[in-house]
Design a protein around this motif. Structure first.
Motif, PDB file in Angstrom:
ATOM      1  N   UNK A 124      29.372  52.561  47.864  1.00  0.00           N
ATOM      2  CA  UNK A 124      29.954  53.476  48.845  1.00  0.00           C
ATOM      3  C   UNK A 124      30.132  54.873  48.255  1.00  0.00           C
ATOM      4  N   UNK A 125      30.403  54.932  46.932  1.00  0.00           N
ATOM      5  CA  UNK A 125      30.813  56.207  46.340  1.00  0.00           C
ATOM      6  C   UNK A 125      30.346  56.399  44.899  1.00  0.00           C
ATOM      7  N   UNK A 126      29.529  55.512  44.375  1.00  0.00           N
ATOM      8  CA  UNK A 126      29.041  55.510  42.990  1.00  0.00           C
ATOM      9  C   UNK A 126      30.147  55.239  41.975  1.00  0.00           C
ATOM     10  N   UNK A 127      31.314  54.857  42.472  1.00  0.00           N
ATOM     11  CA  UNK A 127      32.392  54.430  41.562  1.00  0.00           C
ATOM     12  C   UNK A 127      32.455  52.909  41.466  1.00  0.00           C
ATOM     13  N   UNK A 128      31.917  52.235  42.472  1.00  0.00           N
ATOM     14  CA  UNK A 128      31.775  50.775  42.434  1.00  0.00           C
ATOM     15  C   UNK A 128      30.372  50.434  42.915  1.00  0.00           C
ATOM     16  N   UNK A 129      29.832  49.343  42.374  1.00  0.00           N
ATOM     17  CA  UNK A 129      28.499  48.884  42.741  1.00  0.00           C
ATOM     18  C   UNK A 129      28.616  47.434  43.177  1.00  0.00           C
ATOM     19  N   UNK A 130      28.185  47.158  44.404  1.00  0.00           N
ATOM     20  CA  UNK A 130      28.422  45.854  45.015  1.00  0.00           C
ATOM     21  C   UNK A 130      27.107  45.278  45.533  1.00  0.00           C
ATOM     22  N   UNK A 131      27.186  44.022  45.963  1.00  0.00           N
ATOM     23  CA  UNK A 131      26.064  43.384  46.645  1.00  0.00           C
ATOM     24  C   UNK A 131      24.832  43.235  45.783  1.00  0.00           C
ATOM     25  N   UNK A 132      25.006  43.092  44.474  1.00  0.00           N
ATOM     26  CA  UNK A 132      23.825  42.970  43.612  1.00  0.00           C
ATOM     27  C   UNK A 132      22.911  41.839  44.088  1.00  0.00           C
ATOM     28  N   UNK A 133      21.624  42.130  44.122  1.00  0.00           N
ATOM     29  CA  UNK A 133      20.624  41.147  44.545  1.00  0.00           C
ATOM     30  C   UNK A 133      19.262  41.602  44.034  1.00  0.00           C
ATOM     31  N   UNK A 134      18.298  40.702  44.159  1.00  0.00           N
ATOM     32  CA  UNK A 134      16.911  41.081  43.924  1.00  0.00           C
ATOM     33  C   UNK A 134      16.156  40.990  45.247  1.00  0.00           C
ATOM     34  N   UNK A 135      15.345  41.977  45.509  1.00  0.00           N
ATOM     35  CA  UNK A 135      14.543  42.042  46.727  1.00  0.00           C
ATOM     36  C   UNK A 135      13.106  41.671  46.387  1.00  0.00           C
ATOM     37  N   UNK A 136      12.594  40.627  47.054  1.00  0.00           N
ATOM     38  CA  UNK A 136      11.219  40.205  46.817  1.00  0.00           C
ATOM     39  C   UNK A 136      10.260  41.088  47.607  1.00  0.00           C
ATOM     40  N   UNK A 137       9.209  41.567  46.928  1.00  0.00           N
ATOM     41  CA  UNK A 137       8.269  42.484  47.549  1.00  0.00           C
ATOM     42  C   UNK A 137       6.892  41.877  47.800  1.00  0.00           C
ATOM     43  N   UNK A 138       6.470  40.905  46.988  1.00  0.00           N
ATOM     44  CA  UNK A 138       5.121  40.356  47.147  1.00  0.00           C
ATOM     45  C   UNK A 138       5.014  39.022  46.425  1.00  0.00           C
ATOM     46  N   UNK A 139       3.879  38.353  46.582  1.00  0.00           N
ATOM     47  CA  UNK A 139       3.590  37.090  45.902  1.00  0.00           C
ATOM     48  C   UNK A 139       2.452  37.228  44.895  1.00  0.00           C
ATOM     49  N   UNK A 140       2.060  38.438  44.593  1.00  0.00           N
ATOM     50  CA  UNK A 140       0.951  38.658  43.669  1.00  0.00           C
ATOM     51  C   UNK A 140       1.394  38.409  42.232  1.00  0.00           C
ATOM     52  N   UNK A 141       0.437  38.050  41.391  1.00  0.00           N
ATOM     53  CA  UNK A 141       0.741  37.797  39.973  1.00  0.00           C
ATOM     54  C   UNK A 141       0.699  39.112  39.209  1.00  0.00           C
ATOM     55  N   UNK A 142       1.577  40.021  39.598  1.00  0.00           N
ATOM     56  CA  UNK A 142       1.625  41.347  38.971  1.00  0.00           C
ATOM     57  C   UNK A 142       3.032  41.907  39.124  1.00  0.00           C
ATOM     58  N   UNK A 143       3.214  43.116  38.659  1.00  0.00           N
ATOM     59  CA  UNK A 143       4.537  43.728  38.559  1.00  0.00           C
ATOM     60  C   UNK A 143       4.923  44.478  39.837  1.00  0.00           C
ATOM     61  N   UNK A 144       6.163  44.969  39.820  1.00  0.00           N
ATOM     62  CA  UNK A 144       6.686  45.827  40.888  1.00  0.00           C
ATOM     63  C   UNK A 144       7.427  46.975  40.198  1.00  0.00           C
ATOM     64  N   UNK A 145       6.679  47.937  39.708  1.00  0.00           N
ATOM     65  CA  UNK A 145       7.243  48.988  38.855  1.00  0.00           C
ATOM     66  C   UNK A 145       7.724  50.198  39.652  1.00  0.00           C
ATOM     67  N   UNK A 146       8.795  50.824  39.114  1.00  0.00           N
ATOM     68  CA  UNK A 146       9.281  52.131  39.577  1.00  0.00           C
ATOM     69  C   UNK A 146       9.493  52.181  41.094  1.00  0.00           C
ATOM     70  N   UNK A 147      10.346  51.305  41.634  1.00  0.00           N
ATOM     71  CA  UNK A 147      10.578  51.336  43.086  1.00  0.00           C
ATOM     72  C   UNK A 147      11.364  52.582  43.509  1.00  0.00           C
ATOM     73  N   UNK A 148      10.957  53.138  44.629  1.00  0.00           N
ATOM     74  CA  UNK A 148      11.684  54.235  45.264  1.00  0.00           C
ATOM     75  C   UNK A 148      11.661  53.980  46.768  1.00  0.00           C
ATOM     76  N   UNK A 149      12.421  54.780  47.504  1.00  0.00           N
ATOM     77  CA  UNK A 149      12.503  54.557  48.947  1.00  0.00           C
ATOM     78  C   UNK A 149      12.656  55.872  49.684  1.00  0.00           C
ATOM     79  N   UNK A 150      12.262  55.876  50.944  1.00  0.00           N
ATOM     80  CA  UNK A 150      12.504  57.007  51.832  1.00  0.00           C
ATOM     81  C   UNK A 150      12.657  56.481  53.251  1.00  0.00           C
ATOM     82  N   UNK A 151      13.312  57.264  54.085  1.00  0.00           N
ATOM     83  CA  UNK A 151      13.523  56.898  55.472  1.00  0.00           C
ATOM     84  C   UNK A 151      12.320  57.323  56.298  1.00  0.00           C
ATOM     85  N   UNK A 152      11.705  56.377  56.982  1.00  0.00           N
ATOM     86  CA  UNK A 152      10.584  56.645  57.877  1.00  0.00           C
ATOM     87  C   UNK A 152      11.133  56.639  59.304  1.00  0.00           C
ATOM     88  N   UNK A 153      11.352  57.837  59.851  1.00  0.00           N
ATOM     89  CA  UNK A 153      11.994  57.947  61.166  1.00  0.00           C
ATOM     90  C   UNK A 153      11.142  57.349  62.260  1.00  0.00           C
TER      91      UNK A 153
END
Length: 458
Positions: A124-153
């Motif tokens: 909420x404010x960078x003073x606490x970090x909650x809801x830790x989880x891992x998000x699965x992105x694919x089933x390929x036998x390879x990595x998922x490096x340097x994730x970033x995000x943006x809002x696609x309106x």
């Protein structure tokens, strides 16, 4: 709208009714009150020893260039699943005004470790970090490096981009779409120019264009598109590098039309470099003078987002600024004051061991209005002059030692916004470097004034 001074590092996308008095950004939402920046990173010393930590670190800056590491440059949280460590953290303010952190699921440098997941935290404010989880992105036998995000309106979803090897046999930028960073759509190829690319970073909706910067070979290169559709980006910019460079991070100034491009070098290892441009459309960048910026010690692969003045103050209040300082040379700004074999000198960053360049500035041993420099890793020892040369000696409790180890801080002799240090018992002499060795000397020439000027920071 791209000229608005209150942009985060992802650029304008458009207005959103969900966040009053705010602007929706490529990487999230910037408040009209934004006036500072937060940086997430991990730490890695050049020898992977002391100073290496694959947890989530945080720093703040009032101007996006001069950074204060929080929590004594220690991690705030560390992953508890997957590889039990992270690389390449990314910070974004979401549409609802809260933050999300994404990171590569990888500890250390085992590049053969393949994870189909990324680490995720909410805050909420960078003073606490909650809801830790891992998000699965694919089933390929390879990595998922340097994730970033943006809002696609257009899709009303967040796009998560990252580097993976797909059927092409080389690294491409992939994309998945999500509304909650809990589950994601099937992966698609977002950008494949036909050669190996990693570390994608976006600026969305800048004068009708969307920009994607990435690592190509050992340089940072840009592509652009008038849409956010996968496969629509075309390379256009002049590449920039300082040795081998990766991890591009685009940052929009909050007070001018300037853009900055941060890069993370690995030859030489561990150095952030920064370039600036008056506009992304030109695709050209000018290297910044290293006097103008610092990086948190041992920091690697950063992510930067805009924050408000209240958030900046609250983060400093919560986590605290370091109890130590580093001193940067004015005329050799890649070099910092350190001790080596108990002698004082200036050496190029990164320093090994890094604590040789950390100092606790305490009231002067001979005069409390002055300052003494106590070593962080040898806390019984102080910088003192002996035959005019500076060395690191144990405090023997004598008045002579106290006087030799006391200096009076003045406005910088070469730049009044920096600092110089006048000897307490030889008041015509100042700390300066000569052939990178520290000593106290009379100062009269322009070069000597520059030699005797330092920036006290972190």
């Amino acid at each position: 709208m791209s000229a608005n001074p209150h942009l985060s590092r992802r650029g304008l996308l458009g207005m959103t009714a969900a966040v009053p008095l705010a602007l929706a950004l490529g990487g999230g939402t910037a408040h009209a009150a934004d006036s500072a920046y937060a940086m997430v990173y991990f730490t890695e010393s050049t020898k992977l020893g002391d100073g290496t930590d694959y947890g989530l670190h945080l720093a703040v800056s009032p101007d996006g260039l001069d950074w204060t590491p929080l929590n004594q440059n220690n991690p705030l949280v560390t992953p508890t699943a997957g590889a039990l460590g992270l690389r390449d953290p990314f910070l974004m303010r979401k549409q609802d005004g809260t933050f999300v952190v994404l990171a590569t699921d990888l500890k250390g440098t085992d590049w053969n470790y393949n994870s189909q997941y990324i680490h995720v935290w909410d805050s909420a404010d960078l003073r606490t970090f909650t809801g830790y989880r891992r998000l699965k992105l694919h089933d390929m036998a390879t990595h998922s490096w340097a994730p970033e995000a943006f809002w696609d309106a257009g899709r009303r979803q967040y796009a998560v981009i990252y580097s993976s090897v797909n059927s092409s046999g080389h690294n491409v930028i992939m994309v998945n779409y999500t509304t909650d960073f809990v589950t994601a759509s099937a992966p698609q190829v977002f950008f494949d120019p036909g050669y190996d690319v990693i570390d994608g970073d976006m600026a969305v909706g800048v004068n009708g264009y969307n920009y994607l910067y990435f690592k190509k070979n050992q340089t940072l290169v840009g592509a652009r598109s008038t849409t956010l559709n996968p496969g629509s980006f075309t390379e256009f910019s002049t590449g920039v590098a300082h040795g081998g460079t990766e991890a591009p991070t685009l940052v929009k100034s909050l007070t001018s039309g300037t853009w900055w491009l941060w890069g993370d070098t690995y030859t030489p290892n561990g150095v952030f470099c920064a370039w600036q441009s008056t506009g992304l459309a030109s695709g050209t960048w000018t290297a910044l003078d290293q006097r103008t910026y610092t990086q948190p010690v041992n920091s690697k692969h950063c992510g930067i987002a805009a924050i408000t003045a209240a958030e900046y103050d609250n983060l400093l209040a919560k986590w605290g600024a370091p109890a130590w300082n580093r001193l940067k040379s004015y005329n050799h700004p890649s070099r910092y004051v350190r001790h080596s074999n108990y002698l004082g000198r200036i050496d190029a960053y990164p320093v090994e061991p890094y604590k040789d360049s950390l100092w606790t500035l305490v009231p002067g041993l001979a005069d409390s209005s002055g300052v003494s420099f106590r070593s962080v890793n040898y806390p019984t020892r102080y910088l003192r002059h002996y035959d005019y040369a500076l060395r690191l000696d144990a405090n023997d409790g004598t008045s002579v030692f106290a006087a030799d180890a006391t200096f009076h801080r003045t406005a910088g002799l070469a730049d009044a916004s920096w600092s110089s240090f006048r000897s307490h018992n030889h008041p015509t002499r100042y700390i300066r470097h000569a052939d990178y060795a520290l000593r106290i000397d009379p100062v009269s020439t322009t070069t000597e004034r520059q030699d005797a000027t330092f920036r006290v920071g972190y």
